[in-house]
Enzyme design. Structure first.
Site, mmCIF file in Angstrom:
data_model
loop_
_atom_site.group_PDB
_atom_site.id
_atom_site.type_symbol
_atom_site.label_atom_id
_atom_site.label_comp_id
_atom_site.label_asym_id
_atom_site.label_seq_id
_atom_site.Cartn_x
_atom_site.Cartn_y
_atom_site.Cartn_z
ATOM 1 N N HIS A 374 0.663 -1.053 -0.028
ATOM 2 C CA HIS A 374 0.103 -0.185 -0.112
ATOM 3 C C HIS A 374 0.982 1.241 0.061
ATOM 4 O O HIS A 374 0.326 2.404 0.029
ATOM 5 C CB HIS A 374 -0.837 0.083 1.269
ATOM 6 C CG HIS A 374 -1.961 -1.114 1.322
ATOM 7 N ND1 HIS A 374 -3.062 -0.881 0.642
ATOM 8 C CD2 HIS A 374 -2.038 -2.508 1.614
ATOM 9 C CE1 HIS A 374 -4.044 -1.850 0.937
ATOM 10 N NE2 HIS A 374 -3.183 -2.923 1.289
ATOM 11 N N LYS A 565 -8.102 14.220 4.785
ATOM 12 C CA LYS A 565 -7.541 12.888 4.721
ATOM 13 C C LYS A 565 -6.510 13.189 5.928
ATOM 14 O O LYS A 565 -6.385 14.470 6.350
ATOM 15 C CB LYS A 565 -6.778 12.693 3.282
ATOM 16 C CG LYS A 565 -6.007 13.921 2.705
ATOM 17 C CD LYS A 565 -5.381 13.508 1.470
ATOM 18 C CE LYS A 565 -6.235 13.766 0.270
ATOM 19 N NZ LYS A 565 -6.351 12.547 -0.571
ATOM 20 N N ARG A 566 -5.795 12.240 6.111
ATOM 21 C CA ARG A 566 -4.632 12.293 7.033
ATOM 22 C C ARG A 566 -3.673 13.439 6.609
ATOM 23 O O ARG A 566 -3.429 13.543 5.579
ATOM 24 C CB ARG A 566 -3.676 10.950 7.275
ATOM 25 C CG ARG A 566 -4.504 9.827 8.034
ATOM 26 C CD ARG A 566 -4.956 10.361 9.377
ATOM 27 N NE ARG A 566 -3.646 10.389 10.253
ATOM 28 C CZ ARG A 566 -3.471 9.550 11.200
ATOM 29 N NH1 ARG A 566 -4.179 8.330 11.461
ATOM 30 N NH2 ARG A 566 -2.229 9.553 11.916
ATOM 31 N N LYS A 571 0.936 14.549 0.918
ATOM 32 C CA LYS A 571 -0.662 14.930 0.628
ATOM 33 C C LYS A 571 -0.569 16.327 0.175
ATOM 34 O O LYS A 571 -1.743 16.725 -0.308
ATOM 35 C CB LYS A 571 -1.485 14.247 1.492
ATOM 36 C CG LYS A 571 -1.280 12.930 1.788
ATOM 37 C CD LYS A 571 -2.478 12.312 2.801
ATOM 38 C CE LYS A 571 -2.183 10.830 3.242
ATOM 39 N NZ LYS A 571 -2.943 9.831 2.189
ATOM 40 N N THR A 673 -8.630 6.755 -1.619
ATOM 41 C CA THR A 673 -9.987 6.060 -1.802
ATOM 42 C C THR A 673 -10.972 7.223 -1.501
ATOM 43 O O THR A 673 -12.101 7.120 -1.878
ATOM 44 C CB THR A 673 -10.194 4.867 -0.782
ATOM 45 O OG1 THR A 673 -9.562 5.339 0.381
ATOM 46 C CG2 THR A 673 -9.449 3.562 -1.312
ATOM 47 N N LYS A 677 -14.724 8.261 -3.216
ATOM 48 C CA LYS A 677 -15.786 8.503 -2.233
ATOM 49 C C LYS A 677 -16.647 10.223 -3.179
ATOM 50 O O LYS A 677 -17.874 10.362 -3.325
ATOM 51 C CB LYS A 677 -15.556 8.464 -1.014
ATOM 52 C CG LYS A 677 -15.433 7.249 -0.358
ATOM 53 C CD LYS A 677 -14.746 7.359 0.970
ATOM 54 C CE LYS A 677 -13.905 5.894 1.234
ATOM 55 N NZ LYS A 677 -12.962 6.198 2.417
HETATM 56 I I1 GPV Z 1 1.463 1.435 4.244
HETATM 57 N N1 GPV Z 1 -2.099 3.663 3.267
HETATM 58 C C1 GPV Z 1 -2.576 3.900 4.699
HETATM 59 O O1 GPV Z 1 -3.781 4.579 4.704
HETATM 60 N N2 GPV Z 1 -1.815 3.577 5.707
HETATM 61 C C2 GPV Z 1 -0.667 2.761 5.663
HETATM 62 O O2 GPV Z 1 -0.096 2.642 6.609
HETATM 63 C C3 GPV Z 1 -0.216 2.560 4.253
HETATM 64 C C4 GPV Z 1 -1.123 2.987 3.411
HETATM 65 C C5 GPV Z 1 -3.192 3.804 2.232
HETATM 66 C C6 GPV Z 1 -2.470 4.645 1.240
HETATM 67 O O3 GPV Z 1 -1.650 5.731 1.555
HETATM 68 C C7 GPV Z 1 -3.497 5.149 0.011
HETATM 69 O O4 GPV Z 1 -2.914 5.662 -1.074
HETATM 70 C C8 GPV Z 1 -4.351 3.924 -0.478
HETATM 71 O O5 GPV Z 1 -5.442 4.213 -1.035
HETATM 72 C C9 GPV Z 1 -4.801 3.243 1.107
HETATM 73 O O6 GPV Z 1 -3.910 2.675 1.741
HETATM 74 C C10 GPV Z 1 -5.458 1.776 0.666
HETATM 75 O O7 GPV Z 1 -4.794 0.979 -0.183
#
Ligand code: GPV
Length: 839
Positions: A374, A565-566, A571, A673, A677
């Site tokens: 991820h 988002k975080r 970002k 994601t 949404k």
């Molecule tokens: I590695 N992501 C997250 O939220 N936490 C993590 O520790 C890790 C990945 C996220 C990515 O940042 C997003 O781009 C992605 O859409 C999401 O994982 C789900 O795949």
């Protein structure tokens, strides 16, 4: 007796209080639960009593489906997907379960007749925040889709006593408050105090040859804890399938260490108990930032060991003793590397505890696991110092050495003499301090490896896992993420759901591609007017929420531009702030400028130890303070930071957005994601060619997407030639003025130090290339404002966005996993004629 049950919604034949679905039965069951579970009569019952009484009423209907699912899977010996994840960010259960049961309207009416308001009861639920962000939320969407597609599945994870912290904003800064989500009880889980499994830590190993001549290793641990199972049913949409989410809590094996107790060391004995329970006390609040703490490795190993022991237990329950077909019964997906230790743990269980030969165990292990990556961020790639790892999991370190030795022997055959490649591929990082590389362990131990968007999967093959790709290209594939339309449309956006369903029927909820039928309606003026009115209603409700929560008045007619988002530098929330200050500067320069009124809404949590992210929150709030109070702005510009962004708040925010901000530096956001949404709820996107933005743009059409910024290739070139951010700053007068205004202390009551780190980072280093993308972003925004002035055009683009978002359903993603990786089939669940499954 009135019935509001939608046609096609499964019901049982008998209408008893625990399973019946008529309004009258629901009302009676609800009162029954208020009396006999909450122990309350209406005059003294609190809102929470009512919420719980309703939750138990709904839970009974869930349990009927859940028990039937479990029994069917057991009888049919179904192949089962096990989704291992350190995070499941579920969001509130009640509303979602009502939607999936098809009982939302019936219960709403039953509550009305009881003199209660369903919406108020829904607001009572504390959301289970057992995740940080995208990764944890993805796991929750996937659980919803697995159940909806009638796939036998178990989610395995950790029952954190405290989930992600609650965020408060004080003087513009983030303050973290403990998330006591279990304070008032959790009606959705069923504790299984008898389902307990031992998990060992520390100590040492010794080996000997047994009387049958077998080499055996015994692990003498320093500490043993117990995993206790807590089960939550996950219901599919209008099907009878309810799958199992099994979360583990750590307990001491005995409530006291009796020996220590008897020798008088009472505190030592109690400490032992506390140490055990600490393992599942709290979620690590770092998103994509490794902490390297011992307790975190303990959490990871703890839940993986419980999960695998539980699978073996279930396997043996079906009468089979020998584990040679384990991989036929279970397929296990590793949600990033957090559960990667499972590879070594399954080997240990098979070889040490079930006396299987190494080669056979390794075959089974590799056929069992698949690994999803991820992130490409180097600071997020998990690695554990060898000494820490070895002292906590001495046997696993030996097993990993053996896996690595055999693996590197194979590599040597394929690439003789290529020592550099061996060093790069090794599970052990030997450059400097020695580490176990968890991504390598996951890659070696899995038969399938995937990224989460097309671009991400390509970059994965070119960068982080390049050598693995060259070695075994057939293991690699892409599985673009998706989101569940049940929570992210039907539940959160009832207005749009109704409007769409009126026109194309309700099939789209399960087959999101059907939204394409909306395309011709994009040219229908009456439909467009209804579309805009739904959006406006959603914006009004968000405006009301903003007024109630932070006392800022925003105009629902203004363009709602949202970035939630975080908080992370990659970002680039601060790029959006630079844009906001640019607009402000224009208004100060030309007080009479006619400008499209705009509201910028931010939200997100920062990891408590991530200094820059916290400073960005302070920065947003400081800029908001100045702008919202400056009379020169009038009602043309508002800036809002929404505290405590979480799933519940997301459900309010996505439906109210006009513009979705997806502005990460190209190459850094694996997928995203939230971007899906927003677009699904009719927002247009301003975004870079990063993550799934690329595919969203392809799907909705380039002409319906606001693209800006450098591509991955362009950034690579920029950096190759030596990126000098100050040249960008000096080259653009407006950008320079914006940076100078910040430095002057304008947004910090004259304090020229507060935001210096932020500005200096940009000026000197700018790792995420904000200054390089600034001009393109600002120009793109002008196009956004132009289009927004033509409301008919905007509505048309919005409708086309929604019509073409079908691909981004998590149902599509799960179908792909089922076909390409898991090889599992749906299993139909039929309800019996009586509630107790006796017929
Ligand atoms: I590695 N992501 C997250 O939220 N936490 C993590 O520790 C890790 C990945 C996220 C990515 O940042 C997003 O781009 C992605 O859409 C999401 O994982 C789900 O795949």
């Amino acid at each position: 007796m009135t019935s509001l049950i939608p046609p096609g919604c499964p019901t049982v034949l008998t209408e008893d209080d625990r399973t019946g679905t008529s309004i009258e039965t629901l009302r009676r069951a609800f009162m029954d639960n208020l009396f006999f579970i909450q122990g309350r009569f209406p005059e003294v019952a609190t809102k929470n009593d009512y919420y719980l009484a309703l939750a138990y009423t709904v839970r009974d209907r869930l349990l009927l489906r859940w028990l039937n699912s479990a029994k069917t899977y057991r009888d049919q010996e179904s192949r089962t997907v096990c989704y291992l994840s350190a995070e499941f960010l579920l969001g509130p259960h009640l509303g979602n379960n009502l939607i999936n049961l098809g009982l939302y309207e019936a219960v709403e009416e039953a509550m009305r007749q009881t003199g209660l308001n369903l919406k108020e009861l829904l607001d009572q639920e504390e959301e289970p925040g057992l995740g940080n962000g995208g990764l944890g939320r993805l796991a929750a969407c996937y659980m919803d889709s697995l159940a909806t597609l009638e796939i036998p599945a178990i989610g395995y994870g950790i029952r954190y006593e405290y989930g992600i912290f609650d965020q408060e904003i004080r003087d513009g800064w983030q303050v973290e408050i403990t998330d006591k989500w279990l304070r008032y009880g959790n009606p959705w889980e069923i504790p299984r105090p008898e389902l307990i499994l031992p998990v060992k830590f520390g100590g040492h190993t010794y080996s000997y040859t047994d009387d049958q001549g077998r080499y055996r290793v015994i692990w003498e641990p320093h500490q043993v804890v117990q995993g206790v199972a807590y089960d939550t049913p996950i219901l599919g949409y209008k099907v009878n399938t309810a799958n199992l989410l099994r979360l583990w809590r750590a307990e001491a094996v005995e409530s006291f260490d009796f020996q220590a107790f008897n020798t008088g060391d009472y505190y030592g004995a109690v400490n032992q108990k506390i140490a055990s329970e600490n393992i599942t006390k709290v979620l690590y609040p770092n998103d994509e930032q490794l902490q390297g703490k011992e307790l975190r490795l303990m959490q990871e190993y703890f839940f993986c060991s419980c999960a695998l022991q539980d699978m073996i237990r279930l396997y043996k329950q079906s009468g089979k003793q020998d584990l040679s077909r384990f991989h036929e019964k279970f397929t296990v997906q590793l949600n990033d590397t957090h559960p990667a230790i499972s590879v070594a743990e399954l080997m240990r269980l098979l070889v040490d505890e079930h006396l299987m030969p190494w080669e056979q165990a390794w075959d089974i292990t590799r056929q069992t696991f698949a690994y999803t990556n991820h992130t490409l961020l180097p600071e997020a790639l998990e690695k554990w110092p060898l000494d820490l790892f070895g002292s906590l999991l001495p046997r696993h370190l030996q097993i990993i050495y053996e896996i690595n030795r055999r693996f590197l022997d194979e590599v040597r055959l394929q690439y003789p003499g290529d020592n550099d490649r061996l060093r790069r591929l090794s599970i052990i990082d030997e450059s400097g301090c020695r580490y176990v590389r968890m991504a390598h362990l996951a890659a070696v131990g899995s038969h399938a490896i995937n990224g989460v968007a097309v671009l991400h999967s390509e970059l994965l093959k070119q960068t982080v896992l390049r050598d693995f790709y060259e070695l075994t290209p057939e293991k690699f594939s892409n599985k673009t993420n998706g989101v569940t339309p049940r929570r992210w449309m039907v539940l959160s956006n009832p207005g749009l759901t109704r409007l769409i369903t009126e026109r194309i029927g309700e099939d789209w909820v399960k087959h999101l591609d059907q939204l394409r039928q909306l395309e011709p309606l994009a040219a229908d003026a009456e439909f467009a007017a209804q579309w805009r009115s739904v959006k406006h209603g959603n914006k009004e409700r968000l405006a009301q929420y903003i007024r109630d929560r932070i006392g800022v008045t925003v105009d629902p007619h203004s363009l709602f531009s949202i970035l939630v988002k975080r908080i992370h530098e990659y970002k680039r929330q601060h790029l959006c702030v630079l844009k906001v200050i640019t607009l402000y500067q224009m208004l100060r320069d030309q007080p009479h400028l006619e400008m499209v009124p705009q509201t910028f809404i931010f939200g997100g949590k920062a990891a408590p130890g991530y200094y820059m992210a916290k400073l960005i929150i302070k920065f947003i709030n400081s800029v908001a303070d100045v702008i919202n109070r400056d009379p020169v702005v009038r009602d043309r510009l508002r800036v809002v930071f929404l505290p405590n962004y979480n799933v519940t708040l997301g459900q309010r925010v996505y439906p109210a957005a006009d513009l979705s901000q997806q502005i990460s530096t190209a190459g850094y956001e694996a997928s995203g994601t939230g971007n899906m949404k927003f677009a699904l709820n009719g927002a247009l996107t301003i975004g870079t060619l990063d993550g799934a933005n690329v595919e969203i743009r392809e799907a909705v059409g380039a002409e319906n997407f606001f693209l800006f910024g450098h591509t991955v290739e362009q950034l690579q070139e920029l950096r190759c030639n030596g990126y000098r951010p100050w040249e960008f700053a000096n080259g653009h007068p407006m950008l320079k003025r914006v940076l100078d205004l910040i430095s002057s202390g304008y947004f910090s009551h004259g304090d020229t130090e507060l935001f210096r780190p932020l500005v200096e980072h940009l000026w000197q280093d700018d790792r995420y290339c904000l200054l390089a993308d600034y001009q393109s972003y600002v120009d793109c925004y002008q196009r956004v404002l132009q289009v927004y002035q033509d409301q008919a055009q905007w509505a048309k683009m919005s409708i086309l966005n929604v019509a073409r978002m079908g691909k981004f359903s998590s149902d599509r993603a799960i179908r792909e996993y089922c076909q390409d990786i898991w090889h599992v089939q749906p299993v139909k669940i039929v309800l019996p004629a009586t509630a107790y499954m006796t017929s």
